[in-house]
Design a protein around this motif. Structure first.
Motif, mmCIF file in Angstrom:
data_model
loop_
_atom_site.group_PDB
_atom_site.id
_atom_site.type_symbol
_atom_site.label_atom_id
_atom_site.label_comp_id
_atom_site.label_asym_id
_atom_site.label_seq_id
_atom_site.Cartn_x
_atom_site.Cartn_y
_atom_site.Cartn_z
ATOM 1 N N ASN A 154 33.998 54.153 9.172
ATOM 2 C CA ASN A 154 33.488 54.793 10.395
ATOM 3 C C ASN A 154 31.965 54.719 10.522
ATOM 4 O O ASN A 154 31.401 55.391 11.388
ATOM 5 N N ALA A 155 31.318 53.928 9.680
ATOM 6 C CA ALA A 155 29.856 53.865 9.696
ATOM 7 C C ALA A 155 29.313 53.439 11.053
ATOM 8 O O ALA A 155 28.322 53.990 11.551
ATOM 9 N N GLU B 44 30.693 53.746 14.061
ATOM 10 C CA GLU B 44 30.859 54.790 15.076
ATOM 11 C C GLU B 44 29.893 55.936 14.858
ATOM 12 O O GLU B 44 29.308 56.464 15.819
ATOM 13 N N ILE B 45 29.700 56.335 13.593
ATOM 14 C CA ILE B 45 28.747 57.414 13.298
ATOM 15 C C ILE B 45 27.341 56.983 13.693
ATOM 16 O O ILE B 45 26.578 57.771 14.265
ATOM 17 N N ARG B 46 26.990 55.715 13.399
ATOM 18 C CA ARG B 46 25.675 55.207 13.785
ATOM 19 C C ARG B 46 25.480 55.279 15.293
ATOM 20 O O ARG B 46 24.427 55.724 15.779
ATOM 21 N N ASN B 47 26.493 54.858 16.051
ATOM 22 C CA ASN B 47 26.390 54.905 17.506
ATOM 23 C C ASN B 47 26.247 56.337 18.010
ATOM 24 O O ASN B 47 25.479 56.593 18.953
ATOM 25 N N MET B 48 26.959 57.264 17.388
ATOM 26 C CA MET B 48 26.881 58.662 17.806
ATOM 27 C C MET B 48 25.522 59.251 17.479
ATOM 28 O O MET B 48 24.954 60.030 18.266
ATOM 29 N N ILE B 49 24.960 58.885 16.324
ATOM 30 C CA ILE B 49 23.620 59.368 15.962
ATOM 31 C C ILE B 49 22.573 58.775 16.902
ATOM 32 O O ILE B 49 21.640 59.474 17.331
ATOM 33 N N ASN B 50 22.725 57.487 17.214
ATOM 34 C CA ASN B 50 21.782 56.869 18.152
ATOM 35 C C ASN B 50 21.841 57.537 19.525
ATOM 36 O O ASN B 50 20.812 57.750 20.170
ATOM 37 N N ARG B 51 23.059 57.865 19.956
ATOM 38 C CA ARG B 51 23.193 58.556 21.245
ATOM 39 C C ARG B 51 22.572 59.943 21.177
ATOM 40 O O ARG B 51 21.872 60.357 22.108
ATOM 41 N N HIS B 52 22.812 60.645 20.083
ATOM 42 C CA HIS B 52 22.207 61.973 19.932
ATOM 43 C C HIS B 52 20.686 61.866 19.881
ATOM 44 O O HIS B 52 19.973 62.717 20.436
ATOM 45 N N VAL C 105 26.224 49.969 5.010
ATOM 46 C CA VAL C 105 25.776 51.227 5.622
ATOM 47 C C VAL C 105 24.292 51.190 5.979
ATOM 48 O O VAL C 105 23.741 52.199 6.420
ATOM 49 N N MET C 106 23.634 50.044 5.807
ATOM 50 C CA MET C 106 22.209 49.958 6.131
ATOM 51 C C MET C 106 21.909 50.246 7.595
ATOM 52 O O MET C 106 20.919 50.928 7.903
ATOM 53 N N PRO C 107 22.723 49.746 8.563
ATOM 54 C CA PRO C 107 22.455 50.118 9.968
ATOM 55 C C PRO C 107 22.532 51.629 10.195
ATOM 56 O O PRO C 107 21.749 52.184 10.979
ATOM 57 N N LEU C 108 23.458 52.300 9.507
ATOM 58 C CA LEU C 108 23.565 53.756 9.626
ATOM 59 C C LEU C 108 22.333 54.426 9.043
ATOM 60 O O LEU C 108 21.799 55.392 9.622
ATOM 61 N N ASN D 17 15.478 56.462 12.293
ATOM 62 C CA ASN D 17 14.980 56.513 13.670
ATOM 63 C C ASN D 17 15.072 57.929 14.228
ATOM 64 O O ASN D 17 14.170 58.379 14.949
ATOM 65 N N TYR D 18 16.165 58.607 13.911
ATOM 66 C CA TYR D 18 16.327 59.985 14.388
ATOM 67 C C TYR D 18 15.248 60.890 13.790
ATOM 68 O O TYR D 18 14.631 61.700 14.510
ATOM 69 N N LEU D 19 15.009 60.775 12.490
ATOM 70 C CA LEU D 19 13.986 61.600 11.845
ATOM 71 C C LEU D 19 12.600 61.280 12.387
ATOM 72 O O LEU D 19 11.747 62.166 12.489
ATOM 73 N N SER D 20 12.386 60.023 12.759
ATOM 74 C CA SER D 20 11.110 59.649 13.368
ATOM 75 C C SER D 20 10.932 60.344 14.716
ATOM 76 O O SER D 20 9.846 60.835 15.035
#
Length: 301
Positions: free
Chosen positions: A186-187, A189-197, A244-247, A253-256
């Motif tokens: 699910n990496a 999908e989780i990445r996409n959801m984090i990017n959207r958030h 899992v590197m993209p995740l 990016n989120y922390l930035s």
């Protein structure tokens, strides 16, 4: 014409309009006044959270900020319009007698006209004021409808944030082997959801102030646990960390994004803290603090 009132009204209206449209439409964060107001209110609730047991008081933080922003935008527009028509004695007159409206009548009329064109008891005192009042009536309609659209977008972003938190929590409740396998599956999908958030957070910073009272729906706690799992995968040569590197990059990016407004930047060495911990760990700890998890932080570190 009272030029002092006229200039004050123009400055107030410009400030309100710029802050409103920058916050609601620009999708580039919040205006200066909205940002400061949100920060002050959230700080108040976080201090209350320290003083009382439990986190129930934080349930009202996001709602209080939204209501305060609406009061600032609509109230500022009302006050600015009131000062504008107050600057000219004959800006508004009584319909039946043609006598200039007094101070209280103008306050009533300035609020009334923001949602309608009035009920006919007062009318503009000249053709020029007819145009001005028509513009403000239309402006009031734009402000109210756009603010409602903003509320819907914020609600959607908050729901997405909590759904993402629950998604991560469900993975973290598995045993270690199943947890890693599930993360691999699910990496993306989780990445996409984090990017959207991340984009939701950038567009609507007020989303940050909708704090969770339950660890399961707290994104800051979920992100801490997810990062710990990713770190263990990176440090174990038996696991293919490249999957899992993209995740991992999406978390960076989120922390930035968060560091721009909500978590203080590290001073000194940009890569390491004084105790040798990396910058990401420091950012995550500060994120937990900004989310009001002072006591819970010790339980999850």
């Amino acid at each position: 014409m009272n030029w002092s009132l006229f200039i004050a009204s123009v400055l107030l209206l410009f400030t309100v309009a710029y802050d409103f449209f920058f916050t609601v439409i620009s999708i580039n964060g919040a205006g200066l006044v909205s940002s400061r107001l949100s920060g002050w209110i959230s700080e108040l609730f976080l201090n209350l959270n320290k003083a009382v047991n439990g986190r129930k008081v934080l349930n009202y933080c996001g709602v209080s900020i939204i209501l305060s922003l609406i009061i600032w935008w609509i109230g500022g527009l009302w006050l600015g319009f009131y000062l504008l028509i107050l600057s000219d004695e004959r800006s508004v007159v009584t319909a039946s007698t043609g006598i200039a409206a007094d101070v209280s009548d103008k306050f009533y009329y300035s609020g009334y006209v923001l949602s309608t064109m009035g009920n006919g008891d007062f009318v503009p005192g000249s053709p020029g004021w007819q145009i001005v009042i028509a513009v403000f009536s239309f402006s009031g309609f734009i402000f109210i409808t756009t603010a409602m659209t903003y509320l819907i977008s914020v609600s959607s972003a908050v729901i997405h944030k909590r759904s993402l938190s629950l998604y991560i929590n469900d993975i973290m409740t598995l045993n270690e082997e199943d947890r890693i396998n599930c993360l691999y599956e699910n990496a993306a999908e989780i990445r996409n959801m984090i990017n959207r958030h991340n984009q939701n957070h950038f567009a609507y910073p007020v989303v940050h102030y909708f704090f969770s009272t339950d660890k399961k729906t707290s994104f800051s706690i979920g992100l801490w646990r997810l990062n710990a799992l990713l770190t263990s995968i990176q440090n174990d040569s038996g696991h293919p960390s490249h999957k899992v590197m993209p995740l991992i990059r999406s978390i960076d990016n989120y922390l930035s994004t968060m560091s721009e407004a909500f978590i203080p930047k590290n001073e000194g060495n940009p890569g390491k803290n004084d105790d040798g911990s990396d910058l990401k760990k420091l950012q995550l700890i500060k994120l937990l603090n900004s989310d009001g998890w002072y006591a819970a932080k010790k339980e999850i570190l």
